[in-house]
Design a protein around this motif. Structure first.
Motif, PDB file in Angstrom:
ATOM      1  N   PRO A  17       0.832  -1.218   0.000  1.00  0.00           N
ATOM      2  CA  PRO A  17       0.000   0.000   0.000  1.00  0.00           C
ATOM      3  C   PRO A  17       0.857   1.255   0.000  1.00  0.00           C
ATOM      4  N   ALA A  18       0.348   2.313  -0.603  1.00  0.00           N
ATOM      5  CA  ALA A  18       1.095   3.564  -0.712  1.00  0.00           C
ATOM      6  C   ALA A  18       1.484   4.108   0.661  1.00  0.00           C
ATOM      7  N   GLU A  19       0.597   3.957   1.636  1.00  0.00           N
ATOM      8  CA  GLU A  19       0.870   4.532   2.965  1.00  0.00           C
ATOM      9  C   GLU A  19       2.011   3.824   3.685  1.00  0.00           C
ATOM     10  N   SER A  20       2.407   2.637   3.220  1.00  0.00           N
ATOM     11  CA  SER A  20       3.498   1.910   3.872  1.00  0.00           C
ATOM     12  C   SER A  20       4.873   2.323   3.346  1.00  0.00           C
ATOM     13  N   ALA A  21       4.923   3.205   2.346  1.00  0.00           N
ATOM     14  CA  ALA A  21       6.193   3.557   1.699  1.00  0.00           C
ATOM     15  C   ALA A  21       7.240   4.109   2.674  1.00  0.00           C
ATOM     16  N   PRO A  22       6.909   5.055   3.564  1.00  0.00           N
ATOM     17  CA  PRO A  22       7.945   5.559   4.486  1.00  0.00           C
ATOM     18  C   PRO A  22       8.505   4.475   5.401  1.00  0.00           C
ATOM     19  N   THR A  23       7.625   3.640   5.953  1.00  0.00           N
ATOM     20  CA  THR A  23       8.079   2.557   6.830  1.00  0.00           C
ATOM     21  C   THR A  23       8.926   1.551   6.070  1.00  0.00           C
ATOM     22  N   THR A  24       8.512   1.223   4.848  1.00  0.00           N
ATOM     23  CA  THR A  24       9.250   0.265   4.014  1.00  0.00           C
ATOM     24  C   THR A  24      10.651   0.784   3.716  1.00  0.00           C
ATOM     25  N   LEU A  25      10.766   2.046   3.355  1.00  0.00           N
ATOM     26  CA  LEU A  25      12.068   2.633   3.040  1.00  0.00           C
ATOM     27  C   LEU A  25      12.962   2.641   4.273  1.00  0.00           C
ATOM     28  N   ARG A  26      12.412   3.037   5.413  1.00  0.00           N
ATOM     29  CA  ARG A  26      13.185   3.077   6.650  1.00  0.00           C
ATOM     30  C   ARG A  26      13.700   1.673   7.010  1.00  0.00           C
ATOM     31  N   GLU A  27      12.836   0.667   6.899  1.00  0.00           N
ATOM     32  CA  GLU A  27      13.213  -0.695   7.253  1.00  0.00           C
ATOM     33  C   GLU A  27      14.255  -1.253   6.284  1.00  0.00           C
ATOM     34  N   ALA A  28      14.149  -0.936   4.996  1.00  0.00           N
ATOM     35  CA  ALA A  28      15.120  -1.420   4.012  1.00  0.00           C
ATOM     36  C   ALA A  28      16.504  -0.854   4.289  1.00  0.00           C
ATOM     37  N   ILE A  29      16.570   0.420   4.638  1.00  0.00           N
ATOM     38  CA  ILE A  29      17.861   1.037   4.964  1.00  0.00           C
ATOM     39  C   ILE A  29      18.450   0.410   6.226  1.00  0.00           C
ATOM     40  N   ARG A  30      17.608   0.171   7.231  1.00  0.00           N
ATOM     41  CA  ARG A  30      18.079  -0.443   8.467  1.00  0.00           C
ATOM     42  C   ARG A  30      18.588  -1.863   8.222  1.00  0.00           C
ATOM     43  N   GLN A  31      17.855  -2.636   7.442  1.00  0.00           N
ATOM     44  CA  GLN A  31      18.266  -4.013   7.150  1.00  0.00           C
ATOM     45  C   GLN A  31      19.606  -4.055   6.439  1.00  0.00           C
ATOM     46  N   ARG A  32      19.802  -3.188   5.445  1.00  0.00           N
ATOM     47  CA  ARG A  32      21.060  -3.191   4.704  1.00  0.00           C
ATOM     48  C   ARG A  32      22.234  -2.773   5.581  1.00  0.00           C
ATOM     49  N   ALA A  33      22.012  -1.802   6.441  1.00  0.00           N
ATOM     50  CA  ALA A  33      23.078  -1.379   7.344  1.00  0.00           C
ATOM     51  C   ALA A  33      23.475  -2.522   8.273  1.00  0.00           C
ATOM     52  N   THR A  34      22.494  -3.274   8.758  1.00  0.00           N
ATOM     53  CA  THR A  34      22.774  -4.403   9.644  1.00  0.00           C
ATOM     54  C   THR A  34      23.523  -5.499   8.906  1.00  0.00           C
ATOM     55  N   LEU A  35      23.071  -5.815   7.689  1.00  0.00           N
ATOM     56  CA  LEU A  35      23.710  -6.872   6.908  1.00  0.00           C
ATOM     57  C   LEU A  35      25.144  -6.518   6.548  1.00  0.00           C
ATOM     58  N   VAL A  36      25.376  -5.272   6.165  1.00  0.00           N
ATOM     59  CA  VAL A  36      26.732  -4.845   5.823  1.00  0.00           C
ATOM     60  C   VAL A  36      27.656  -4.972   7.027  1.00  0.00           C
ATOM     61  N   GLU A  37      27.159  -4.619   8.212  1.00  0.00           N
ATOM     62  CA  GLU A  37      27.971  -4.719   9.415  1.00  0.00           C
ATOM     63  C   GLU A  37      28.281  -6.181   9.743  1.00  0.00           C
ATOM     64  N   VAL A  38      27.298  -7.048   9.610  1.00  0.00           N
ATOM     65  CA  VAL A  38      27.523  -8.477   9.856  1.00  0.00           C
ATOM     66  C   VAL A  38      28.540  -9.032   8.871  1.00  0.00           C
ATOM     67  N   MET A  39      28.416  -8.673   7.596  1.00  0.00           N
ATOM     68  CA  MET A  39      29.359  -9.129   6.578  1.00  0.00           C
ATOM     69  C   MET A  39      30.775  -8.639   6.887  1.00  0.00           C
TER      70      MET A  39
END
Length: 219
Positions: A17-39
């Motif tokens: 849904p369109a209204e989920s876009a801000p939350t989705t973007l925030r979560e994607a950035i957080r996930q990538r930052a976590t994965l990069v740190e683990v790697m």
């Protein structure tokens, strides 16, 4: 340019849904930052042990190809619905998606070589486990389906991946109209890999017939 399309277990793309876009973007950035740190930490550990260099991005090393196949089989139970995967299918996925640990981007594995005795690791970029930054809405997804012009054959497993919204699936099918041919066959999400379900009569012949029919009109 596309004359015919064969889809297995999916039609269209993941939407939100369109209204989920801000939350989705925030979560994607957080996930990538976590994965990069683990790697980064995993790679540092390997360098300390003298096992770094060309070993990739720090994903887990399996001692043998058989262990990697078992790991792939163990993930099936975590998928939605009632999913199955035969060992021979898992071996195909490992052979295509893993490589020698010392050179994870080398050619496909040869069964029994166990990565030249150095173990094997999956070659995919671990950051692909993170969600996308932006998703289309369901209305946008259906608009692309409606705008397509080629016939589509959709194969769905009788115990396949459950639709997030059956109503939306029906609307996606309706967006294609008479361009869509749907075939329900025995099996789960990997119906095209499992030897017990990817039979000549149920899968191979219908797909070939659909493509041949399109080739007859191609000039």
């Amino acid at each position: 340019m596309v004359e015919r399309m064969v889809c297995i277990e999916t039609l269209g793309i993941i939407s939100k849904p369109a209204e989920s876009a801000p939350t989705t973007l925030r979560e994607a950035i957080r996930q990538r930052a976590t994965l990069v740190e683990v790697m980064r930490r995993n790679l540092e550990k390997e360098n300390v042990r003298g096992r770094g260099g060309g070993r990739g991005v720090g994903s887990k090393v399996y001692a043998t190809v058989e262990e990697a196949v078992e790991a792939r089989l163990s993930t099936v139970g975590r998928l939605p619905g009632t999913q199955t995967l035969e060992p021979s299918s898992a071996a195909i996925l490992v052979g295509r998606g893993a490589g020698p640990a010392d050179a994870p981007h080398a050619n496909d594995l040869v069964w029994g070589h166990d990565g030249n005795d150095g173990g094997v690791r999956f070659r995919h970029d671990q950051r692909l486990a993170a969600s996308a930054h932006i998703y289309l809405t369901e209305e946008q997804s259906r608009a692309f389906l409606a705008a397509s012009r080629c016939p589509v054959l959709l194969l769905r497993g009788a115990e396949g991946w459950p639709a997030a919204s059956p109503e939306e699936e029906i609307m996606r099918e309706a967006a294609l109209g008479n361009r869509l041919t749907m075939l329900k066959v025995p099996g789960s999400h990997h119906l095209h890999l499992d030897e017990s379900t990817c039979t000549e009569e149920r899968v191979v012949k219908p797909v070939v017939a659909f493509l041949v029919e399109g080739a007859r009109g191609f000039t």
